[in-house]
Design a protein around this motif. Structure first.
Motif, PDB file in Angstrom:
ATOM      1  N   MET A   1       0.868  -1.302   0.012  1.00 40.10           N
ATOM      2  CA  MET A   1      -0.172   0.113   0.051  1.00 40.10           C
ATOM      3  C   MET A   1       0.978   1.223  -0.011  1.00 40.10           C
ATOM      4  O   MET A   1       1.918   1.141   0.671  1.00 40.10           O
ATOM      5  N   LYS A   2       0.651   2.221  -0.796  1.00 39.98           N
ATOM      6  CA  LYS A   2       1.348   3.622  -0.827  1.00 39.98           C
ATOM      7  C   LYS A   2       0.439   4.672  -0.362  1.00 39.98           C
ATOM      8  O   LYS A   2      -0.506   4.931  -0.596  1.00 39.98           O
ATOM      9  N   THR A   3       1.245   5.269   0.754  1.00 41.84           N
ATOM     10  CA  THR A   3       0.514   6.369   1.388  1.00 41.84           C
ATOM     11  C   THR A   3       0.517   7.686   0.776  1.00 41.84           C
ATOM     12  O   THR A   3       1.431   8.049   0.296  1.00 41.84           O
ATOM     13  N   GLN A   4      -0.674   8.251   0.516  1.00 47.01           N
ATOM     14  CA  GLN A   4      -0.798   9.404  -0.039  1.00 47.01           C
ATOM     15  C   GLN A   4      -0.924  10.660   0.918  1.00 47.01           C
ATOM     16  O   GLN A   4      -1.945  10.390   1.730  1.00 47.01           O
ATOM     17  N   ILE A   5      -0.233  11.749   0.771  1.00 46.82           N
ATOM     18  CA  ILE A   5      -0.889  12.779   1.711  1.00 46.82           C
ATOM     19  C   ILE A   5      -1.506  13.850   0.923  1.00 46.82           C
ATOM     20  O   ILE A   5      -0.909  14.270  -0.164  1.00 46.82           O
ATOM     21  N   LEU A   6      -2.611  14.132   1.171  1.00 42.64           N
ATOM     22  CA  LEU A   6      -3.659  14.705   0.369  1.00 42.64           C
ATOM     23  C   LEU A   6      -4.148  16.115   1.104  1.00 42.64           C
ATOM     24  O   LEU A   6      -4.504  15.932   2.180  1.00 42.64           O
ATOM     25  N   LYS A   7      -4.312  17.053   0.115  1.00 44.38           N
ATOM     26  CA  LYS A   7      -5.026  18.335   0.590  1.00 44.38           C
ATOM     27  C   LYS A   7      -6.336  18.125   1.042  1.00 44.38           C
ATOM     28  O   LYS A   7      -6.955  17.348   0.302  1.00 44.38           O
ATOM     29  N   PRO A   8      -6.610  18.796   1.936  1.00 38.76           N
ATOM     30  CA  PRO A   8      -8.168  18.511   2.534  1.00 38.76           C
ATOM     31  C   PRO A   8      -9.313  19.243   1.573  1.00 38.76           C
ATOM     32  O   PRO A   8     -10.127  19.748   1.892  1.00 38.76           O
ATOM     33  N   THR A   9      -9.083  18.837   0.205  1.00 37.87           N
ATOM     34  CA  THR A   9     -10.254  19.355  -0.816  1.00 37.87           C
ATOM     35  C   THR A   9     -11.301  18.473  -0.413  1.00 37.87           C
ATOM     36  O   THR A   9     -11.388  17.541   0.082  1.00 37.87           O
ATOM     37  N   LYS A  10     -12.725  18.886  -1.127  1.00 36.58           N
ATOM     38  CA  LYS A  10     -13.900  18.226  -0.809  1.00 36.58           C
ATOM     39  C   LYS A  10     -13.738  16.904  -1.315  1.00 36.58           C
ATOM     40  O   LYS A  10     -14.040  16.107  -0.714  1.00 36.58           O
ATOM     41  N   GLU A  11     -13.122  16.801  -2.422  1.00 32.31           N
ATOM     42  CA  GLU A  11     -12.957  15.563  -3.081  1.00 32.31           C
ATOM     43  C   GLU A  11     -11.860  14.512  -2.393  1.00 32.31           C
ATOM     44  O   GLU A  11     -12.517  13.142  -2.138  1.00 32.31           O
ATOM     45  N   ASN A  12     -11.057  14.948  -1.761  1.00 33.29           N
ATOM     46  CA  ASN A  12     -10.278  14.064  -0.887  1.00 33.29           C
ATOM     47  C   ASN A  12     -10.901  13.986   0.327  1.00 33.29           C
ATOM     48  O   ASN A  12     -10.469  12.579   0.746  1.00 33.29           O
ATOM     49  N   ILE A  13     -11.545  14.493   0.998  1.00 33.25           N
ATOM     50  CA  ILE A  13     -12.157  14.341   2.301  1.00 33.25           C
ATOM     51  C   ILE A  13     -13.200  13.087   1.826  1.00 33.25           C
ATOM     52  O   ILE A  13     -13.371  12.021   2.689  1.00 33.25           O
ATOM     53  N   THR A  14     -14.080  13.138   0.810  1.00 35.44           N
ATOM     54  CA  THR A  14     -14.814  12.369   0.245  1.00 35.44           C
ATOM     55  C   THR A  14     -14.224  11.005   0.207  1.00 35.44           C
ATOM     56  O   THR A  14     -14.598   9.743   0.437  1.00 35.44           O
ATOM     57  N   LYS A  15     -12.844  11.217  -0.696  1.00 36.20           N
ATOM     58  CA  LYS A  15     -12.201   9.965  -0.843  1.00 36.20           C
ATOM     59  C   LYS A  15     -11.802   9.121   0.581  1.00 36.20           C
ATOM     60  O   LYS A  15     -11.920   7.843   0.589  1.00 36.20           O
ATOM     61  N   ALA A  16     -11.326  10.107   1.607  1.00 36.22           N
ATOM     62  CA  ALA A  16     -10.818   9.480   2.786  1.00 36.22           C
ATOM     63  C   ALA A  16     -12.040   8.835   3.582  1.00 36.22           C
ATOM     64  O   ALA A  16     -12.062   7.845   4.120  1.00 36.22           O
ATOM     65  N   ALA A  17     -13.288   9.433   3.531  1.00 36.24           N
ATOM     66  CA  ALA A  17     -14.438   9.026   4.212  1.00 36.24           C
ATOM     67  C   ALA A  17     -14.781   7.825   3.381  1.00 36.24           C
ATOM     68  O   ALA A  17     -15.086   6.807   4.413  1.00 36.24           O
ATOM     69  N   LYS A  18     -14.584   7.790   2.214  1.00 41.47           N
ATOM     70  CA  LYS A  18     -14.835   6.322   1.600  1.00 41.47           C
ATOM     71  C   LYS A  18     -14.119   5.236   2.157  1.00 41.47           C
ATOM     72  O   LYS A  18     -14.408   3.852   2.541  1.00 41.47           O
ATOM     73  N   GLU A  19     -12.583   5.471   2.382  1.00 42.71           N
ATOM     74  CA  GLU A  19     -11.857   4.438   3.045  1.00 42.71           C
ATOM     75  C   GLU A  19     -12.540   3.976   4.556  1.00 42.71           C
ATOM     76  O   GLU A  19     -12.260   2.831   4.815  1.00 42.71           O
ATOM     77  N   ILE A  20     -12.974   4.896   5.176  1.00 44.40           N
ATOM     78  CA  ILE A  20     -13.243   4.752   6.668  1.00 44.40           C
ATOM     79  C   ILE A  20     -14.708   3.926   6.414  1.00 44.40           C
ATOM     80  O   ILE A  20     -14.775   2.630   7.124  1.00 44.40           O
ATOM     81  N   ARG A  21     -15.592   4.206   5.545  1.00 42.32           N
ATOM     82  CA  ARG A  21     -16.569   3.317   5.127  1.00 42.32           C
ATOM     83  C   ARG A  21     -16.242   1.893   4.815  1.00 42.32           C
ATOM     84  O   ARG A  21     -16.941   0.956   4.973  1.00 42.32           O
ATOM     85  N   LEU A  22     -15.104   1.780   4.086  1.00 41.06           N
ATOM     86  CA  LEU A  22     -14.655   0.689   3.749  1.00 41.06           C
ATOM     87  C   LEU A  22     -13.973  -0.357   4.764  1.00 41.06           C
ATOM     88  O   LEU A  22     -13.652  -1.403   4.336  1.00 41.06           O
ATOM     89  N   GLY A  23     -13.674   0.242   5.875  1.00 36.76           N
ATOM     90  CA  GLY A  23     -13.064  -0.432   7.076  1.00 36.76           C
ATOM     91  C   GLY A  23     -11.607  -0.313   6.873  1.00 36.76           C
ATOM     92  O   GLY A  23     -10.852  -0.944   7.678  1.00 36.76           O
ATOM     93  N   ASN A  24     -11.267   0.649   6.305  1.00 32.49           N
ATOM     94  CA  ASN A  24      -9.984   1.096   6.286  1.00 32.49           C
ATOM     95  C   ASN A  24      -9.329   2.228   7.193  1.00 32.49           C
ATOM     96  O   ASN A  24     -10.189   2.718   7.746  1.00 32.49           O
ATOM     97  N   ILE A  25      -8.109   2.491   7.286  1.00 36.02           N
ATOM     98  CA  ILE A  25      -7.643   3.695   8.246  1.00 36.02           C
ATOM     99  C   ILE A  25      -7.152   4.779   7.582  1.00 36.02           C
ATOM    100  O   ILE A  25      -6.516   4.726   6.504  1.00 36.02           O
ATOM    101  N   VAL A  26      -7.344   5.817   8.234  1.00 37.67           N
ATOM    102  CA  VAL A  26      -6.853   7.372   7.391  1.00 37.67           C
ATOM    103  C   VAL A  26      -6.443   8.103   8.768  1.00 37.67           C
ATOM    104  O   VAL A  26      -6.933   8.112   9.690  1.00 37.67           O
ATOM    105  N   ALA A  27      -5.210   8.992   8.411  1.00 36.17           N
ATOM    106  CA  ALA A  27      -4.761   9.893   9.308  1.00 36.17           C
ATOM    107  C   ALA A  27      -5.484  11.150   8.887  1.00 36.17           C
ATOM    108  O   ALA A  27      -5.468  11.470   7.805  1.00 36.17           O
ATOM    109  N   PHE A  28      -5.849  12.136  10.092  1.00 34.20           N
ATOM    110  CA  PHE A  28      -6.490  13.235   9.861  1.00 34.20           C
ATOM    111  C   PHE A  28      -6.068  14.257  10.954  1.00 34.20           C
ATOM    112  O   PHE A  28      -5.466  13.816  11.995  1.00 34.20           O
TER     113      PHE A  28
END
Ligand code: TXA
Ligand code: MG
Length: 322
Positions: A1-28
């Protein structure tokens, strides 16, 4: 797995939320330190946090919420003092410990019948929790026994390729972890000092007690009430020595943390007030370690207000008496 550091744009927060809903981990980011989050109600997701951090399974996680209905979803009893404190200090750097409902998996609370809950103030954190549509369990996003992360690259240094996404919220504004108070005790018991001070809490709900680990941060207090406090958190690799007054002569190759009075020494990190001190202390420890500095001389703060929280962190990082 390759970690991405993402700017907190609307799209990226949506992307991170999707990971959480999939049961994965996200740093915030939060206003205190960066968190390593997963769906608090999904035990397999929470297990990934313990794995990534190398965290002992007897140390419970704080559950982060973004609306007050989620408090009712998680806590069995909500005493009057909890209502008063949350009205006054939420969203913000205060965690309350309450009796948990069975919906909260045992792994999240390390088999305790209580749960630590906090509503953070950071906008990115709040948006992420809202879009994830679940409470988010999150310890500080450092690897076990390293200082807490206050910048995205701190998380990257520790957990690179152990998670998908780090949301970049720049430097955390407070810098030390939330104040924790156990409201299942009467009088309430402070488990960890922080930005919300003892004075502020007592003004709001009356007399509280302080856990022994606060009064004696260097002593190993093995106690089920404050499991996190028995670990040597926050510690840099370097040896940390604390002083009321710094010595006149300090080797050039050593690190120095000065407070109020600047000395203009080679490896000096200076804090002009308590706010700056709290915000920068963990970063300072990491910066000294990255420079391979072996000894850090630290001028301590007054043991008052936020100073109690700062002193608690630096005493834990040091092995020497003042
Ligand atoms: O500011 C913070 O609180 C940050 C950000 C990410 O919100 N989080 C944080 O989490 O500092 P962590 O896991 O590094 O520290 C949580 C502390 C631990 O010492 C743990 O033992 C304690 O909270 N804790 C959590 N739930 C508890 C419970 N039910 N009873 C007693 N202590 C609890
Ligand atoms: Mg931590």
């Amino acid at each position: 797995m390759k970690t991405q550091i993402l700017k907190p744009t609307k799209e990226n927060i949506t992307k991170a939320a999707k990971e959480i809903r999939l049961g994965n981990i996200v740093a915030f980011p939060t206003e205190t330190v960066y968190g390593l989050g997963a769906n608090a109600l999904n035990k397999d997701a929470v297990e990934k946090i313990f794995k990534a951090k190398g965290r002992p399974s007897d140390n419970p996680l704080i559950v982060h919420i973004e609306n007050i209905n989620q408090l009712k979803q998680l806590a069995k009893q909500i005493p009057k003092k909890a209502i008063i404190l949350t009205q006054k200090f939420w969203p913000g750097p205060l965690t309350i410990v309450l009796k948990k409902k069975s919906i909260v998996p045992d792994i999240t609370t390390a088999n305790k019948d209580t749960v630590g809950i906090r509503m953070p103030k950071n906008k990115i954190a709040l948006k992420l929790i809202k879009e994830s549509n679940c409470p988010i369990a999150a310890p500080s996003a450092n690897s076990f026994s390293k200082p807490s992360p206050t910048l995205p690259y701190h998380v990257y240094e520790d957990l690179k390729n152990k998670l998908e996404i780090i949301l970049d919220g720049k430097q955390c504004s407070i810098g030390v972890e939330s104040t924790i108070i156990d409201l299942t005790k009467n009088p309430p018991l402070l488990l960890r000092p922080g930005k919300i001070t003892i004075e502020q809490i007592e003004k709001t709900i009356g007399k509280i007690e302080l856990h022994e680990s606060i009064l004696n941060p260097q002593k190993k207090v093995i106690d089920a009430l404050a499991p996190g406090m028995k670990y040597k958190h926050y510690s840099p690799k370097a040896k940390v020595i604390l002083y009321q007054e710094l010595p006149k002569i300090i080797p050039k190759t050593d690190g120095i943390i000065t407070y109020k009075t600047k000395l203009n020494k080679p490896n000096e990190i200076h804090f002009k007030n308590k706010q700056e001190y709290a915000k920068g202390i963990f970063k300072a420890f990491r910066d000294f370690d990255n420079k391979k500095i072996k000894t850090i001389h630290v001028k301590i703060v007054e043991e008052k207000g936020l100073g109690i929280g700062i002193l608690n962190r630096i005493k834990k990082a040091s092995t020497n008496k003042i």
